[in-house]
Design a protein around this motif. Structure first.
Motif, PDB file in Angstrom:
ATOM      1  N   GLY A 219     -21.459 -18.461 -68.155  1.00  0.00           N
ATOM      2  CA  GLY A 219     -20.654 -18.820 -69.302  1.00  0.00           C
ATOM      3  C   GLY A 219     -19.291 -18.165 -69.229  1.00  0.00           C
ATOM      4  N   PRO A 220     -18.501 -18.279 -70.282  1.00  0.00           N
ATOM      5  CA  PRO A 220     -17.196 -17.624 -70.323  1.00  0.00           C
ATOM      6  C   PRO A 220     -17.351 -16.108 -70.232  1.00  0.00           C
ATOM      7  CG  PRO A 220     -17.414 -19.247 -72.083  1.00  0.00           C
ATOM      8  CD  PRO A 220     -18.778 -19.082 -71.492  1.00  0.00           C
ATOM      9  N   ALA A 221     -16.269 -15.438 -69.831  1.00  0.00           N
ATOM     10  CA  ALA A 221     -16.325 -13.986 -69.634  1.00  0.00           C
ATOM     11  C   ALA A 221     -16.824 -13.260 -70.869  1.00  0.00           C
ATOM     12  CB  ALA A 221     -14.946 -13.466 -69.234  1.00  0.00           C
ATOM     13  N   GLY A 222     -16.370 -13.659 -72.036  1.00  0.00           N
ATOM     14  CA  GLY A 222     -16.767 -12.979 -73.263  1.00  0.00           C
ATOM     15  C   GLY A 222     -18.242 -13.071 -73.560  1.00  0.00           C
ATOM     16  N   GLU A 223     -18.906 -14.095 -73.016  1.00  0.00           N
ATOM     17  CA  GLU A 223     -20.339 -14.259 -73.240  1.00  0.00           C
ATOM     18  C   GLU A 223     -21.177 -13.596 -72.163  1.00  0.00           C
ATOM     19  OE1 GLU A 223     -21.253 -18.382 -73.658  1.00  0.00           O
ATOM     20  OE2 GLU A 223     -19.806 -18.711 -75.276  1.00  0.00           O
ATOM     21  N   VAL A 224     -20.587 -13.396 -70.972  1.00  0.00           N
ATOM     22  CA  VAL A 224     -21.359 -12.919 -69.822  1.00  0.00           C
ATOM     23  C   VAL A 224     -21.115 -11.444 -69.526  1.00  0.00           C
ATOM     24  CG1 VAL A 224     -21.677 -13.199 -67.330  1.00  0.00           C
ATOM     25  CG2 VAL A 224     -21.496 -15.208 -68.808  1.00  0.00           C
ATOM     26  N   ILE A 225     -19.849 -10.996 -69.628  1.00  0.00           N
ATOM     27  CA  ILE A 225     -19.546  -9.589 -69.356  1.00  0.00           C
ATOM     28  C   ILE A 225     -19.945  -8.782 -70.586  1.00  0.00           C
ATOM     29  CG2 ILE A 225     -17.789  -7.911 -68.642  1.00  0.00           C
ATOM     30  CD1 ILE A 225     -18.432  -9.987 -66.552  1.00  0.00           C
ATOM     31  N   ARG A 226     -21.237  -8.575 -70.728  1.00  0.00           N
ATOM     32  CA  ARG A 226     -21.808  -7.814 -71.833  1.00  0.00           C
ATOM     33  C   ARG A 226     -22.698  -6.716 -71.269  1.00  0.00           C
ATOM     34  NH1 ARG A 226     -25.319 -10.550 -74.747  1.00  0.00           N
ATOM     35  NH2 ARG A 226     -25.508 -12.352 -73.373  1.00  0.00           N
ATOM     36  N   GLU A 227     -22.846  -5.656 -71.999  1.00  0.00           N
ATOM     37  CA  GLU A 227     -23.526  -4.474 -71.501  1.00  0.00           C
ATOM     38  C   GLU A 227     -24.960  -4.770 -71.072  1.00  0.00           C
ATOM     39  OE1 GLU A 227     -22.930  -1.680 -74.652  1.00  0.00           O
ATOM     40  OE2 GLU A 227     -20.743  -1.668 -74.369  1.00  0.00           O
ATOM     41  N   GLU A 228     -25.687  -5.521 -71.889  1.00  0.00           N
ATOM     42  CA  GLU A 228     -27.089  -5.789 -71.556  1.00  0.00           C
ATOM     43  C   GLU A 228     -27.224  -6.687 -70.330  1.00  0.00           C
ATOM     44  OE1 GLU A 228     -26.017  -8.637 -74.994  1.00  0.00           O
ATOM     45  OE2 GLU A 228     -25.509  -6.609 -74.285  1.00  0.00           O
ATOM     46  N   VAL A 229     -26.285  -7.614 -70.147  1.00  0.00           N
ATOM     47  CA  VAL A 229     -26.326  -8.493 -68.976  1.00  0.00           C
ATOM     48  C   VAL A 229     -26.045  -7.690 -67.705  1.00  0.00           C
ATOM     49  CG1 VAL A 229     -25.229 -10.462 -67.836  1.00  0.00           C
ATOM     50  CG2 VAL A 229     -25.687 -10.542 -70.302  1.00  0.00           C
ATOM     51  N   LEU A 230     -25.021  -6.835 -67.754  1.00  0.00           N
ATOM     52  CA  LEU A 230     -24.660  -6.041 -66.585  1.00  0.00           C
ATOM     53  C   LEU A 230     -25.757  -5.040 -66.235  1.00  0.00           C
ATOM     54  CD1 LEU A 230     -20.874  -5.362 -67.276  1.00  0.00           C
ATOM     55  CD2 LEU A 230     -21.924  -7.246 -66.007  1.00  0.00           C
ATOM     56  N   GLU A 231     -26.357  -4.429 -67.225  1.00  0.00           N
ATOM     57  CA  GLU A 231     -27.432  -3.479 -66.939  1.00  0.00           C
ATOM     58  C   GLU A 231     -28.618  -4.173 -66.290  1.00  0.00           C
ATOM     59  OE1 GLU A 231     -30.261  -0.105 -69.095  1.00  0.00           O
ATOM     60  OE2 GLU A 231     -28.723  -1.145 -70.265  1.00  0.00           O
TER      61      GLU A 231
END
Length: 258
Positions: A219-231
């Motif tokens: 998805g867009p950066a604001g939806e994907v670059i999130r702490e829980e996704v990266l962890e």
């Protein structure tokens, strides 16, 4: 549209990509991110036609790319690999000329212009093997831009960029992103593998996160670059900041205890 449909790729008895579905749309930049060994380059190579699929299919405007001739496919998509070896003492200009789909009497001017676009003015007669790694990467970028210059206006072309910024300094990383963005803004499509999440957030219309061969988020950066996704993908606890125009990740915010 350039599309992967439930694509799986195996090598050495191991499944590297598991059932990935991904659409590269004209006018948009899609960036693959994820940890080492996640399957990013494998998926890119599968979509470009370099890897044989274990299952699924890859299509261009609804036609399986396996049904297209190498020449027809080359007219619609160009690939910048992580590294490109040149076995003979070619000049930078000769390497770029290899990408020209329809050579003519204007080749010299075209090559000079392309070298200028990648910030290598006057390099046409420089031997490729005398260049630095970053300079070689930019010559190869000019080559694939040359390859797609004569694509029909009614048939969008696609750039596949595998870690295009890895050997470049900051200024030339931004040059590559600017050229990728310009290609999309002119109606082409771009698929890039990037490791720098901030560069990905800067350039991408869509970010696709891979881990262990599977697409975990898109998805867009604001939806994907999130702490829980990266962890979940990288196994690292970080804090994601938000500032115009989008999210950013600071290495100083890594939770070392995590």
């Amino acid at each position: 549209m350039y599309q992967a449909e439930s694509v799986s790729v195996a090598a050495g008895g191991r499944l590297l990509v598991h059932g990935a579905s991904l659409a590269i749309q004209p006018g948009r930049v899609t960036v693959l991110v994820g940890p080492n060994g996640a399957g990013k380059s494998t998926l890119l190579k599968a979509m470009s036609g370099e890897h044989r699929l274990s299952s699924g299919r890859v299509t261009l405007d609804g036609v399986a790319i396996t049904r297209l001739s190498p020449l027809d496919l080359a007219r619609r998509r160009a690939v910048l690999p992580q590294a490109a070896e040149v076995a003979f003492p070619f000049t930078a200009g000769e390497v770029i000329a290899a990408g020209l789909m329809a050579p003519d009497g204007r080749d010299g001017a075209r090559i000079a212009r392309l070298l200028g676009e990648v910030d290598l003015p006057g390099f046409a007669q420089r031997r490729y093997d005398s260049l630095s790694g970053g300079e070689r990467q930019r010559v190869q970028l000019a080559r694939i831009l040359a390859q797609l210059e004569l694509t029909r206006a009614d048939a969008p072309s696609y750039l596949f960029l595998d870690e295009p910024t890895a050997s470049l300094d900051l200024a030339h990383q931004l040059t590559v992103l600017r050229l990728a963005r310009a290609h999309a803004d002119k109606g082409g499509g771009v698929l890039a593998v990037l490791h720098d999440l901030n560069l990905a957030a800067m350039v991408a219309d869509e970010i696709v996160v891979l881990a262990q061969g599977r697409i975990r988020a898109a998805g867009p950066a604001g939806e994907v670059i999130r702490e829980e996704v990266l962890e979940a993908a990288f196994g690292v606890r970080v804090r994601v900041g938000i500032a115009p125009p989008g999210p950013f990740v600071l290495p100083q915010n890594v939770n070392w205890a995590g």
